[in-house]
Design an enzyme around this catalytic site. Structure first.
Site, PDB file in Angstrom:
ATOM      1  N   CYS A 164     -44.362  31.583 -10.520  1.00  0.00           N
ATOM      2  CA  CYS A 164     -45.203  32.336 -11.450  1.00  0.00           C
ATOM      3  C   CYS A 164     -44.353  33.220 -12.342  1.00  0.00           C
ATOM      4  O   CYS A 164     -43.345  33.770 -11.909  1.00  0.00           O
ATOM      5  CB  CYS A 164     -46.226  33.222 -10.766  1.00  0.00           C
ATOM      6  N   ARG A 188     -38.489  29.217 -13.196  1.00  0.00           N
ATOM      7  CA  ARG A 188     -38.942  29.791 -11.931  1.00  0.00           C
ATOM      8  C   ARG A 188     -39.835  28.812 -11.167  1.00  0.00           C
ATOM      9  O   ARG A 188     -40.059  28.985  -9.970  1.00  0.00           O
ATOM     10  CB  ARG A 188     -39.722  31.083 -12.190  1.00  0.00           C
ATOM     11  N   TRP A 201     -47.735  28.987 -10.397  1.00  0.00           N
ATOM     12  CA  TRP A 201     -47.275  28.099  -9.334  1.00  0.00           C
ATOM     13  C   TRP A 201     -48.347  28.197  -8.259  1.00  0.00           C
ATOM     14  O   TRP A 201     -48.514  29.258  -7.646  1.00  0.00           O
ATOM     15  CB  TRP A 201     -45.919  28.576  -8.827  1.00  0.00           C
ATOM     16  N   ASN A 240     -48.895  37.490 -10.516  1.00  0.00           N
ATOM     17  CA  ASN A 240     -47.854  36.785  -9.772  1.00  0.00           C
ATOM     18  C   ASN A 240     -47.874  37.360  -8.359  1.00  0.00           C
ATOM     19  O   ASN A 240     -47.866  38.578  -8.205  1.00  0.00           O
ATOM     20  CB  ASN A 240     -46.517  37.075 -10.495  1.00  0.00           C
ATOM     21  N   GLY A 241     -47.943  36.535  -7.313  1.00  0.00           N
ATOM     22  CA  GLY A 241     -47.957  37.055  -5.935  1.00  0.00           C
ATOM     23  C   GLY A 241     -49.140  36.501  -5.166  1.00  0.00           C
ATOM     24  O   GLY A 241     -49.801  35.554  -5.605  1.00  0.00           O
ATOM     25  N   GLU A 260     -25.732  21.458   2.889  1.00  0.00           N
ATOM     26  CA  GLU A 260     -26.006  21.812   1.496  1.00  0.00           C
ATOM     27  C   GLU A 260     -26.100  20.546   0.627  1.00  0.00           C
ATOM     28  O   GLU A 260     -26.971  20.454  -0.248  1.00  0.00           O
ATOM     29  CB  GLU A 260     -24.909  22.774   0.993  1.00  0.00           C
ATOM     30  N   LYS A 310     -29.387  19.468  -1.511  1.00  0.00           N
ATOM     31  CA  LYS A 310     -29.329  19.204  -2.953  1.00  0.00           C
ATOM     32  C   LYS A 310     -29.933  17.841  -3.257  1.00  0.00           C
ATOM     33  O   LYS A 310     -30.715  17.694  -4.182  1.00  0.00           O
ATOM     34  CB  LYS A 310     -27.878  19.224  -3.480  1.00  0.00           C
ATOM     35  N   GLU A 326     -33.725  17.734  -2.712  1.00  0.00           N
ATOM     36  CA  GLU A 326     -34.417  18.657  -3.614  1.00  0.00           C
ATOM     37  C   GLU A 326     -34.614  18.081  -5.021  1.00  0.00           C
ATOM     38  O   GLU A 326     -35.681  18.218  -5.605  1.00  0.00           O
ATOM     39  CB  GLU A 326     -33.555  19.919  -3.687  1.00  0.00           C
ATOM     40  N   HIS A 366     -25.538  11.404  19.638  1.00  0.00           N
ATOM     41  CA  HIS A 366     -26.613  11.988  20.457  1.00  0.00           C
ATOM     42  C   HIS A 366     -27.991  11.722  19.862  1.00  0.00           C
ATOM     43  O   HIS A 366     -28.960  12.382  20.216  1.00  0.00           O
ATOM     44  CB  HIS A 366     -26.377  13.498  20.629  1.00  0.00           C
ATOM     45  N   LYS A 400     -38.017  28.486  -8.428  1.00  0.00           N
ATOM     46  CA  LYS A 400     -36.687  29.088  -8.388  1.00  0.00           C
ATOM     47  C   LYS A 400     -36.671  30.339  -7.516  1.00  0.00           C
ATOM     48  O   LYS A 400     -35.787  30.524  -6.696  1.00  0.00           O
ATOM     49  CB  LYS A 400     -36.230  29.429  -9.812  1.00  0.00           C
TER      50      LYS A 400
HETATM   51  O1  M6R Z   1     -32.855  33.356  -4.333  1.00  0.00           O
HETATM   52  P1  M6R Z   1     -32.427  32.959  -2.946  1.00  0.00           P
HETATM   53  O2  M6R Z   1     -30.997  32.670  -2.833  1.00  0.00           O
HETATM   54  O3  M6R Z   1     -32.896  33.960  -1.913  1.00  0.00           O
HETATM   55  O4  M6R Z   1     -33.234  31.633  -2.667  1.00  0.00           O
HETATM   56  C1  M6R Z   1     -33.204  31.016  -1.416  1.00  0.00           C
HETATM   57  C2  M6R Z   1     -33.671  29.576  -1.502  1.00  0.00           C
HETATM   58  O5  M6R Z   1     -35.002  29.521  -1.954  1.00  0.00           O
HETATM   59  C3  M6R Z   1     -32.805  28.746  -2.452  1.00  0.00           C
HETATM   60  O6  M6R Z   1     -31.453  28.811  -2.105  1.00  0.00           O
HETATM   61  C4  M6R Z   1     -33.258  27.272  -2.447  1.00  0.00           C
HETATM   62  O7  M6R Z   1     -32.995  26.701  -1.215  1.00  0.00           O
HETATM   63  C5  M6R Z   1     -32.557  26.514  -3.571  1.00  0.00           C
HETATM   64  N1  M6R Z   1     -33.532  25.957  -4.446  1.00  0.00           N
HETATM   65  C6  M6R Z   1     -31.698  25.406  -3.105  1.00  0.00           C
HETATM   66  O8  M6R Z   1     -31.080  24.767  -4.162  1.00  0.00           O
END
Ligand code: M6R
Length: 608
Positions: free
Chosen positions: A2, A27, A73, A97-98, A481, A485, A488, A504, A603
């Site tokens: 949002c 965002r 959102w 927003n919230g 990670e 990625k 995502e 395992h 975001k």
């Molecule tokens: O703003 P932050 O670092 O606290 O956000 C945490 C996660 O939401 C963020 O790292 C998310 O996993 C990313 N989109 C990954 O690429």
């Protein structure tokens, strides 16, 4: 997650509202809307992109000097035009927003008074609640104050009323909101990027603040109505920092900005700078003194940075370290220990779970807190005793890239600072680490040059439905990670395992259709990892290996090797994550997904 833009100005604010929304698109959102006052209230909403909203505004030739705008959102109710903001009650419009936790109770009592709800959102309850307050308190500012005092949960709101056309009211608790003081008017938005088009003079609102924006100025009050002054800051962000420039996507731009971002973040040790607690704030030496353990709290990619740091803190500084997912820590019964340094890591500084976990740790008596964050005035930074601001610059792509590597740089400095304080960093060692840190931007630049080869690999990947990532030791979080990625942004299902865990369970998944990506630095665990890779090959799995020069893993049928530069010691995870970022970026390109705004994601995750 949002975004809000509010404006009152001497010129037409519609282009400002729309441009502000475009800047907040990163965002994450699924619908957009705006309301303006020009004699009467006009509202436009689109169940899609800001571009569709802009087309509607164009078609209507909308023009006004005051307005509110929003990207939504979905939380309460599906993404649709009906649920898009602003929500209206009489001649009053609200963007929000919230999440309002007590909205069902508010809704029931308002329905009992005859209010009819048209949407499934919690926001509509705010609109009707403010409207109901106007019956007994005709002053809009006072009505908003009384209404927000009844809200439980998180909000940043913007309010307009037909009957009160010369001011906009905004308020925040839990969700971010800042004011902009411009030449032609007053503005408010969820983040600075939205306001750089009109001003760099910003005022960060505190939790509970309520502000009135007029053409000739603004005022801020607390929830009890008492007036407060908030400092005016000059944002150091330039409008260029949030432009795409020569790049196709923000993610690509941000991957390639990493040498610069690392150089900026490590500026204090450039030249002759030594490792010092001062890097973490004036009170750091005092707060670090007597620290016996570290607890890292974070989410997503930031959590992975914490996992890498655990290996560093335990092996170099010899400090027992626990790393927890913030959303788990905040609700579990844990055993607090006062001599713990609580480190919260967050790119945005707004992540609701990380903020709540930090507050929870403080209520348990752990007062030594350090935020590693990319946004200086964020809630998480303000809640922490110490801060390290990574200087990655704005990260717009939802997939976190340069924020991650700069977090690692900050955590490496923290490791060395604690080691030095504990007498575990001899002078020669410190110099060796300093040299490696100073050289890091150049080393990252070299890895970026591997992009053409990685692009070829990505072509083969894009047709796969699943992928397995393997790593060991401090590169296991890098495998995690890489998997995050890939899933995502390319929506390919990916899992990461510590390579020793393969036999395992996950080995059962391996066949010719399951690509296995191995993070293979030439470190002390390389021989162990090689055995794990044999296990994969023996089951027909196709291997994609990111190997340091000197790893001596031969290329053969089904074993593809990409040679990285020489092994980079403690900081090797910073280099090894780069090809994984590039791999997911190019796989997503081939698949044609929305790289910067992947489906269902935001975001800044400002709600639970
Ligand atoms: O703003 P932050 O670092 O606290 O956000 C945490 C996660 O939401 C963020 O790292 C998310 O996993 C990313 N989109 C990954 O690429």
């Amino acid at each position: 997650m949002c975004g809000i833009v509010t404006a009152i100005a001497t010129n037409n604010v519609v282009p400002v509202l729309l441009e502000g929304l475009r800047k907040l698109e990163y965002r994450g959102y699924d619908s957009a809307g705006l309301a303006v006052l020009s004699g009467s209230l006009s509202r436009l909403r689109a169940a899609g992109r800001v571009a569709e909203l802009a087309a509607l505004a164009d078609a209507r030739q909308l023009s006004a000097n005051i307005g509110i705008a929003h990207t939504r959102w979905a939380t309460h109710g599906v993404p649709s035009e009906r649920n898009a903001h602003p929500h209206i009650s009489g001649g009053l419009a609200v963007v929000h927003n919230g999440i309002i936790e007590n909205f069902e109770a508010i809704k029931s009592s308002l329905e009992a008074r005859g209010y009819v709800f048209e949407s499934e959102t919690d926001t509509e309850a705010i609109a009707h609640l403010v409207h109901s307050k106007l019956e007994t308190h005709p002053d809009l500012f006072e009505a908003v104050r009384l209404a927000t005092n009844e809200l439980v949960g998180a909000y940043a709101i913007g309010v307009l009323a037909e009957a009160d056309p010369f001011r906009a009211i905004v308020a925040r608790r839990g969700s971010p909101l800042l004011l902009g003081i411009g030449e032609q008017g007053m503005y408010a938005a969820s983040d600075t990027a939205a306001l750089l088009q009109v001003t760099r003079k910003v005022v960060y609102l505190e939790d509970g603040d309520l502000a009135e924006l007029r053409l000739d100025g603004y005022r801020v009050v607390r929830p009890d109505g008492e007036a407060v002054e908030r400092e005016v800051h000059l944002s150091s962000l330039s409008a260029d920092a949030v432009e795409l420039g020569q790049f196709r996507h923000y993610m690509q731009k941000e991957i390639f900005e990493q040498p610069q971002a690392l150089g900026n973040t490590l500026e204090m040790i450039a030249g002759g700078g030594a490792i010092s607690p001062q890097h973490f704030g004036a009170r750091a030496a005092e707060i670090f003194d007597g620290v016996r353990r570290v607890l890292v709290l974070a989410c997503g990619t930031s959590y992975h940075a914490g996992l890498v740091a655990r290996y560093w803190l335990e092996s170099v500084a010899k400090i027992p370290t626990t790393v927890e997912i913030a959303s788990e820590y905040r609700y579990r019964e844990s055993v607090p220990e006062a001599d713990t340094l609580v480190v919260v890591i967050s790119q945005s500084g707004e992540t609701a779970d990380t903020l709540a976990a930090l507050k929870h740790a403080k209520t348990l008596g752990m007062a030594r807190t350090l935020a590693i964050c990319n946004v200086p005035e964020s809630a998480i930074v303000r809640e922490s005793a110490l801060r390290f601001i990574t200087r990655a610059g704005p990260e717009i792509g939802v997939a976190s890239t340069k924020a991650f590597t700069t977090q690692l740089a900050a955590l490496a400095l923290l490791t060395l600072a604690l080691a030095k304080l504990n007498g575990r960093l001899p002078e020669a060692e410190e110099q060796r680490h300093l040299t490696a840190l100073r050289h890091l931007p150049v080393a990252v630049q070299k890895v970026l040059e591997l992009e053409p080869e990685i692009e070829k690999w990505a072509q083969r990947f894009a047709s796969k439905e699943h992928a397995l990532f393997l790593g060991r030791g401090r590169h296991w979080p890098i495998a995690m990670e890489g998997a995050l990625k890939l899933k995502e942004i390319s929506y390919i299902h990916a899992e990461a395992y510590a390579a020793g865990e393969l036999k395992h369970g996950p080995l059962a998944l391996v066949d010719k259709d399951m690509p296995v990506i191995a993070v293979s630095p030439a470190d002390e665990l390389l021989e162990k990892l090689k055995s794990n890779l044999q296990e994969v090959r023996a089951r027909g799995g196709e291997l994609y290996v990111f190997a340091d020069a000197g790893s001596e893993i031969p290329e053969s049928e089904g074993v593809h090797i990409l040679h990285m530069p020489e092994h980079y010691g403690m900081l090797s995870p910073v280099l090894h994550v780069i090809p994984l970022q590039l791999l997911s970026y190019h796989a997503a390109l081939v698949k044609g997904t929305d790289v910067d705004k992947p489906r269902n994601l935001a975001k800044s995750v400002t709600v639970e």
